[in-house]
Design an enzyme around this catalytic site. Sequence first.
Site, PDB file in Angstrom:
ATOM      1  N   ASP A  54      69.505  24.222 -38.424  1.00  0.00           N
ATOM      2  CA  ASP A  54      69.978  24.334 -39.685  1.00  0.00           C
ATOM      3  C   ASP A  54      71.467  23.672 -39.631  1.00  0.00           C
ATOM      4  O   ASP A  54      72.050  23.900 -38.937  1.00  0.00           O
ATOM      5  CB  ASP A  54      70.111  25.684 -39.996  1.00  0.00           C
ATOM      6  CG  ASP A  54      70.693  26.088 -41.495  1.00  0.00           C
ATOM      7  OD1 ASP A  54      70.594  24.985 -42.301  1.00  0.00           O
ATOM      8  OD2 ASP A  54      71.558  26.893 -41.902  1.00  0.00           O
ATOM      9  N   ASN A  56      73.115  23.090 -43.025  1.00  0.00           N
ATOM     10  CA  ASN A  56      73.842  23.386 -44.258  1.00  0.00           C
ATOM     11  C   ASN A  56      74.079  24.669 -44.732  1.00  0.00           C
ATOM     12  O   ASN A  56      74.345  25.033 -45.531  1.00  0.00           O
ATOM     13  CB  ASN A  56      73.094  22.702 -45.431  1.00  0.00           C
ATOM     14  CG  ASN A  56      71.767  23.326 -45.746  1.00  0.00           C
ATOM     15  OD1 ASN A  56      71.212  24.130 -45.046  1.00  0.00           O
ATOM     16  ND2 ASN A  56      71.129  23.173 -46.918  1.00  0.00           N
ATOM     17  N   ASP A  58      72.155  27.277 -44.744  1.00  0.00           N
ATOM     18  CA  ASP A  58      71.209  28.299 -45.555  1.00  0.00           C
ATOM     19  C   ASP A  58      70.246  28.979 -44.886  1.00  0.00           C
ATOM     20  O   ASP A  58      69.164  29.664 -45.352  1.00  0.00           O
ATOM     21  CB  ASP A  58      70.308  27.467 -46.683  1.00  0.00           C
ATOM     22  CG  ASP A  58      69.544  26.464 -46.282  1.00  0.00           C
ATOM     23  OD1 ASP A  58      69.459  26.304 -44.827  1.00  0.00           O
ATOM     24  OD2 ASP A  58      68.687  25.643 -46.836  1.00  0.00           O
ATOM     25  N   ASP A  62      66.418  22.028 -40.977  1.00  0.00           N
ATOM     26  CA  ASP A  62      66.201  20.801 -41.782  1.00  0.00           C
ATOM     27  C   ASP A  62      66.182  19.719 -41.059  1.00  0.00           C
ATOM     28  O   ASP A  62      66.378  19.360 -39.936  1.00  0.00           O
ATOM     29  CB  ASP A  62      67.432  21.046 -42.937  1.00  0.00           C
ATOM     30  CG  ASP A  62      68.604  21.244 -42.411  1.00  0.00           C
ATOM     31  OD1 ASP A  62      69.047  20.683 -41.129  1.00  0.00           O
ATOM     32  OD2 ASP A  62      69.600  22.024 -42.862  1.00  0.00           O
ATOM     33  N   ASP A 232      45.241  19.743 -40.560  1.00  0.00           N
ATOM     34  CA  ASP A 232      45.321  21.317 -40.485  1.00  0.00           C
ATOM     35  C   ASP A 232      43.627  21.731 -40.907  1.00  0.00           C
ATOM     36  O   ASP A 232      42.903  20.934 -41.430  1.00  0.00           O
ATOM     37  CB  ASP A 232      45.899  21.834 -41.703  1.00  0.00           C
ATOM     38  CG  ASP A 232      46.172  23.233 -41.726  1.00  0.00           C
ATOM     39  OD1 ASP A 232      46.613  23.780 -40.848  1.00  0.00           O
ATOM     40  OD2 ASP A 232      45.757  23.788 -42.604  1.00  0.00           O
ATOM     41  N   GLU A 287      43.024  19.868 -36.038  1.00  0.00           N
ATOM     42  CA  GLU A 287      42.939  21.130 -35.714  1.00  0.00           C
ATOM     43  C   GLU A 287      41.528  21.596 -35.505  1.00  0.00           C
ATOM     44  O   GLU A 287      40.805  22.049 -36.732  1.00  0.00           O
ATOM     45  CB  GLU A 287      43.814  22.075 -36.574  1.00  0.00           C
ATOM     46  CG  GLU A 287      43.906  23.535 -36.211  1.00  0.00           C
ATOM     47  CD  GLU A 287      44.326  24.480 -36.924  1.00  0.00           C
ATOM     48  OE1 GLU A 287      45.188  25.632 -36.938  1.00  0.00           O
ATOM     49  OE2 GLU A 287      44.253  24.289 -38.427  1.00  0.00           O
TER      50      GLU A 287
HETATM   51  C1  NOJ Z   1      46.587  26.422 -39.655  1.00  0.00           C
HETATM   52  C2  NOJ Z   1      47.929  26.240 -39.490  1.00  0.00           C
HETATM   53  O1  NOJ Z   1      48.285  25.927 -38.136  1.00  0.00           O
HETATM   54  C3  NOJ Z   1      48.429  27.809 -39.977  1.00  0.00           C
HETATM   55  O2  NOJ Z   1      49.676  28.031 -39.739  1.00  0.00           O
HETATM   56  C4  NOJ Z   1      47.953  28.062 -41.612  1.00  0.00           C
HETATM   57  O3  NOJ Z   1      48.085  29.314 -41.670  1.00  0.00           O
HETATM   58  C5  NOJ Z   1      46.411  27.533 -41.519  1.00  0.00           C
HETATM   59  N1  NOJ Z   1      45.962  26.396 -41.032  1.00  0.00           N
HETATM   60  C6  NOJ Z   1      46.056  27.413 -43.057  1.00  0.00           C
HETATM   61  O4  NOJ Z   1      46.795  26.387 -43.404  1.00  0.00           O
HETATM   62 CA    CA Z   2      69.136  24.076 -43.761  1.00  0.00          CA
END
Ligand code: NOJ
Ligand code: CA
Length: 587
Positions: A54, A56, A58, A62, A232, A287
Amino acid sequence: MTPTRRTFSKYLYASSFAALVARVNCDASPEGSGAEPWWKTAILYQIYPRSFQDTNGDGMGDFPGMTSRLRYLQDLGVNAVWITACFDSPNADNGYDVRDYRRIHPDFGTMDDFERFMAEAKSRKIRIILDMVFNHSSDEHEWFKQSRSSRTNPYRDFYFWRDGVNGKPPTNWPSFFGGSGWEYDKTTGQYYLHHYATKQPDLNWENPQVRKQLYAVLNFWAEKGVSGFRFDCIGEISKPLPFRDMTPAELKEDGMALRCSGARLDEYLKEMRAATNSYPDLYFVGEGWGMSRQEIVRATDDRNQELNSAFRFDFELQDITDGWRKLPWSLPNLREFNRDNAFEDNHHVWPIVFLEDHDFARSVSRFGSDRPEFQSRSAKLLATMLLALRGTPLIYQGEEIGMTNFPFRDVSQYDDIGVRNLWNDLVVTGKVSAADYLSNNALTSRDNSRTPMQWDESPNAGFTKAQKPWLAVNPNFHRINVQAESGQPDSVLSFYREMIRLRNSKSSLVFGSYRDISGKFPNIYAYVRADASGRTVVVLNFSNEAVNFQLPADIAVKKRLISNVSESQAELSNIIRMLPWQSAIFE
Ligand code: NOJ
Ligand code: CA
């Protein structure tokens, strides 16, 4: 991904490799010699932006923070970084619910911050890979807002809408995050499909307009200089149509195989590759969660022009059941998986190798030793294995300093939607006791790997100046942190640096064939990597006891190249004495 519910050649010869290694070593260039694509020799590092650095105050990491740490990654020997989900999102699932695929999440900065990050990464010869969440979007994405507004909206078919059956959802499909996989929407009186949270409606890839829009997103980021994409839950994009109920057996694994059995996956992947052919060097890593080995082979065989590699979860899921309950893991299963994942039967498949990501608990807590005297040694043993297998190795942030699981005690300490939803489904309803649920989640929850990166001994481990980071820092940061480990030659971090150097200097460790030689030793995992330049022998003792490991008759070792134990190795002809949790590589 991770279920939060249930379980579930090429050889390059020595001469050309020398040139390639020289480049990788001298300038940490991710570029190959030209003979092989860059991603085969790369060391990949995964950043979880929220928890990296981080700037900033928060409490959330980032882009300026990531930029400030690129030098650290360069020194480590990293050639490419996968930035975990970083686009605009309401964060129902920490960025895996994208509201706008062309906008950086405001929590992480602006497009200018991203561009500065890209420029700095380029100057350090580090390539950037972005996370593409294309199976679903957020329900706050403009496409879904349009889609849900009326049955005749042009975006209606961007998602899957179906009528209910007798007042119930169209099918019995569950969501991975608890509850039904269909959500009723009263505006139009139909249900929409969501494999994950209700705020993650599944995109309808059958619709050519959806695909066109998604491919345009890839070209938008490629144009900005990114070098690849991690896709994903890619196995789920083609749905098995028409939808039908899951059988009881399918329900046991949340219908994982069924959801990945859509007929058009390969067609879509080929089309996606072709749509980005102005950028032929892009690395596509899927994935492969839920995909069978056969499906992975089809999607990643280099003759098919689809993905380059895919993450497989066959082993990672063996010690978790119901998405939260811990089971023992087994070394024979690890050995078997690594053999299978070396793809000796088809060197057109190039694997990706990993022990951790943002969806699993920390590997040292999971597969290493809890005994304080062996914790750092076992983290180094895992590094030895990770960096000496066939395939591109992925280091997940913090793994390189041996970060461990967090001492979770209470449900309020978790952020993960899966943990919170299942608490409601299981504990609040009295199906599972709070003690049982909590003790298991402490070992399996993905929040274990999401705690902030431990940089130094200052408050909140140097991650943030905020009083409270978005997720608590592991209290062991005084002992386990980058600054302390940088100065110690025998730290986990120093070992990673050494192991990366060794991998880069031995073509056999990158491109060599793979043969398991563990034999009948239950606690030993040993294998040989060999190519025309020579042979390397990797020996790992996964136990608290010393073992006299006998090499097979046809293997002899001459010299030890690296070990996580500094004392010299006792060798009696072909017997090697391995201390508890010792790892060693010989030639
Ligand atoms: C795989 C991602 O790595 C995971 O973190 C996510 O919850 C699921 N796909 C759904 O997008
Ligand atoms: Ca930040």
